[in-house]
Design a protein around this motif. Sequence first.
Motif, short mmCIF file in Angstrom:
data_model
loop_
_atom_site.label_atom_id
_atom_site.label_comp_id
_atom_site.label_asym_id
_atom_site.label_seq_id
_atom_site.Cartn_x
_atom_site.Cartn_y
_atom_site.Cartn_z
N ARG A 152 0.83 -1.21 0.00
CA ARG A 152 0.00 0.00 0.00
C ARG A 152 0.87 1.26 0.00
O ARG A 152 0.59 2.22 -0.71
CB ARG A 152 -0.92 0.02 1.21
N TYR A 153 1.92 1.24 0.80
CA TYR A 153 2.81 2.39 0.88
C TYR A 153 3.49 2.64 -0.48
O TYR A 153 3.54 3.77 -0.96
CB TYR A 153 3.86 2.19 1.97
N LEU A 154 3.98 1.57 -1.09
CA LEU A 154 4.65 1.72 -2.38
C LEU A 154 3.69 2.18 -3.46
O LEU A 154 4.05 3.01 -4.31
CB LEU A 154 5.33 0.41 -2.77
N GLN A 209 1.03 3.97 -2.99
CA GLN A 209 0.71 5.36 -2.70
C GLN A 209 1.86 6.27 -3.14
O GLN A 209 1.63 7.34 -3.71
CB GLN A 209 0.44 5.54 -1.21
N GLN A 210 3.09 5.84 -2.92
CA GLN A 210 4.24 6.63 -3.35
C GLN A 210 4.34 6.66 -4.87
O GLN A 210 4.71 7.67 -5.45
CB GLN A 210 5.53 6.06 -2.75
N ASN A 211 4.00 5.56 -5.51
CA ASN A 211 4.09 5.47 -6.96
C ASN A 211 3.03 6.33 -7.64
O ASN A 211 3.29 6.94 -8.67
CB ASN A 211 3.95 4.02 -7.41
N SER A 212 1.85 6.40 -7.06
CA SER A 212 0.79 7.18 -7.68
C SER A 212 1.08 8.67 -7.57
O SER A 212 0.68 9.44 -8.43
CB SER A 212 -0.56 6.84 -7.06
N GLY A 213 1.75 9.09 -6.55
CA GLY A 213 2.14 10.49 -6.40
C GLY A 213 0.98 11.45 -6.33
O GLY A 213 1.07 12.58 -6.79
N GLY A 214 -0.14 11.01 -5.81
CA GLY A 214 -1.29 11.89 -5.68
C GLY A 214 -2.09 12.03 -6.96
O GLY A 214 -2.96 12.87 -7.05
#
Length: 94
Positions: free
Chosen positions: A54-56, A58-63
């Motif tokens: 989930r963290y990765l 979320q970081q990959n989507s960049g908002g």
Amino acid sequence: MADNDNASQPNADLFARLSAVQTIVVAIVALFALAGLMLVGKGFYVKAKDEVARYLLQQNSGGRHRPATEGEPQPTRLEAIREAPGPLTTGSVR
């Protein structure tokens, strides 16, 4: 003095004092305990792996991901199935 010598020596080994049936029961209980600990450990591993994923993500989507608003219609299950990609094939399947 002979009494003191017997008192200072350790007792016999645990498994030496048990009968064969009792030893088997102790071994089965130990195996169940080990299996339970393995299942608990696997549960913690899967939970941690999920959190990292989930963290990765979320970081990959960049908002870039935006939640659906109330005004937007949600796709029905049939529409979602139609939009899903076809099955994966390998080799020369006709």
